[in-house]
Design a protein around this motif. Sequence first.
Motif, PDB file in Angstrom:
ATOM      1  N   THR A 100       0.823  -1.209   0.000  1.00 42.87           N
ATOM      2  CA  THR A 100       0.000   0.000   0.000  1.00 42.87           C
ATOM      3  C   THR A 100       0.859   1.262   0.000  1.00 42.87           C
ATOM      4  O   THR A 100       0.358   2.342  -0.259  1.00 42.87           O
ATOM      5  N   ALA A 101       2.142   1.116   0.308  1.00 36.12           N
ATOM      6  CA  ALA A 101       3.057   2.261   0.334  1.00 36.12           C
ATOM      7  C   ALA A 101       4.362   1.864  -0.335  1.00 36.12           C
ATOM      8  O   ALA A 101       4.742   0.692  -0.341  1.00 36.12           O
ATOM      9  N   ARG A 141      -0.740   3.532  -3.084  1.00 38.29           N
ATOM     10  CA  ARG A 141      -1.126   4.915  -3.366  1.00 38.29           C
ATOM     11  C   ARG A 141      -0.355   5.941  -2.546  1.00 38.29           C
ATOM     12  O   ARG A 141      -0.489   7.125  -2.761  1.00 38.29           O
ATOM     13  N   HIS A 142       0.443   5.493  -1.574  1.00 34.44           N
ATOM     14  CA  HIS A 142       1.225   6.423  -0.754  1.00 34.44           C
ATOM     15  C   HIS A 142       2.700   6.211  -1.057  1.00 34.44           C
ATOM     16  O   HIS A 142       3.181   5.081  -1.077  1.00 34.44           O
ATOM     17  N   SER A 177       2.850  17.176  -7.965  1.00 40.52           N
ATOM     18  CA  SER A 177       1.507  16.933  -7.439  1.00 40.52           C
ATOM     19  C   SER A 177       0.446  17.082  -8.526  1.00 40.52           C
ATOM     20  O   SER A 177      -0.504  16.292  -8.592  1.00 40.52           O
ATOM     21  N   ALA A 219      -1.945  14.002  -9.910  1.00 39.82           N
ATOM     22  CA  ALA A 219      -3.410  14.106  -9.837  1.00 39.82           C
ATOM     23  C   ALA A 219      -4.060  13.657 -11.150  1.00 39.82           C
ATOM     24  O   ALA A 219      -5.187  13.148 -11.145  1.00 39.82           O
ATOM     25  N   LYS A 279      -5.035   8.736  -7.698  1.00 40.97           N
ATOM     26  CA  LYS A 279      -5.021   9.294  -6.340  1.00 40.97           C
ATOM     27  C   LYS A 279      -3.751   8.843  -5.641  1.00 40.97           C
ATOM     28  O   LYS A 279      -3.679   7.751  -5.105  1.00 40.97           O
ATOM     29  N   TRP A 280      -2.761   9.691  -5.658  1.00 43.53           N
ATOM     30  CA  TRP A 280      -1.475   9.410  -5.026  1.00 43.53           C
ATOM     31  C   TRP A 280      -1.224  10.427  -3.924  1.00 43.53           C
ATOM     32  O   TRP A 280      -1.527  11.602  -4.077  1.00 43.53           O
ATOM     33  N   THR A 281      -0.677   9.973  -2.825  1.00 45.42           N
ATOM     34  CA  THR A 281      -0.189  10.890  -1.800  1.00 45.42           C
ATOM     35  C   THR A 281       1.317  10.712  -1.746  1.00 45.42           C
ATOM     36  O   THR A 281       1.818   9.592  -1.785  1.00 45.42           O
ATOM     37  N   ILE A 282       2.016  11.823  -1.694  1.00 44.09           N
ATOM     38  CA  ILE A 282       3.473  11.769  -1.652  1.00 44.09           C
ATOM     39  C   ILE A 282       3.946  12.473  -0.386  1.00 44.09           C
ATOM     40  O   ILE A 282       3.478  13.561  -0.064  1.00 44.09           O
ATOM     41  N   GLN A 283       4.800  11.810   0.362  1.00 47.89           N
ATOM     42  CA  GLN A 283       5.324  12.361   1.604  1.00 47.89           C
ATOM     43  C   GLN A 283       6.826  12.572   1.434  1.00 47.89           C
ATOM     44  O   GLN A 283       7.562  11.628   1.195  1.00 47.89           O
TER      45      GLN A 283
END
Length: 175
Positions: free
Chosen positions: A13-14, A85-86, A99, A103, A107-111
């Motif tokens: 998941t990450a 997705r992370h 970003s 988009a 749906k991706w989140t980037i940290q």
Amino acid sequence: KAREMAGREASPTAGVIDSQSVKTTEAGGPRGFDAGKKIKGRKRHIITDTMGHLVGAIVHHAGIQDRDGAPDVLKSVKSLYPWLRHVFADGGYAGPKLSERLAKIGKWTIQIVKRSDAANGFELLPRRWVVERTFAWLGRCRRLAKDFEATVASATAWLFLAHIRLLTRKIARNG
């Protein structure tokens, strides 16, 4: 199988993303100049799961910046790993440009995991060390010391072959 043997779900998941610039030989094919590392060659852009297993890889000329290469490698793993997705990344991936491109593809989140300004010398960064360890594992394969390949497809295939070798050894040891 290796993830399940470690007590994890089969699909991650990450992930952790990074790139590595490598020199090329006279074999031909695309090559560029990475101004940050002062290397003329190609850039290996990889994403690993949080255990360091190679999830996706793209090889391109070294002139492409990290934030410009990231959408291509993430797009390549989107259908293979639908729950991933992370993404953890270094400061080279920061900014609104990445970003906006992410988009458009899902749906991706980037940290962004940054090094502390107060740190002196080496500092182990959470999550980021995983992808660096994967590059070190791959670096043990002599064929990957430089990019000897004439085509990008062949260079990418050798990355995956080296990682398959690592995974089969890991599974055989723990199986």
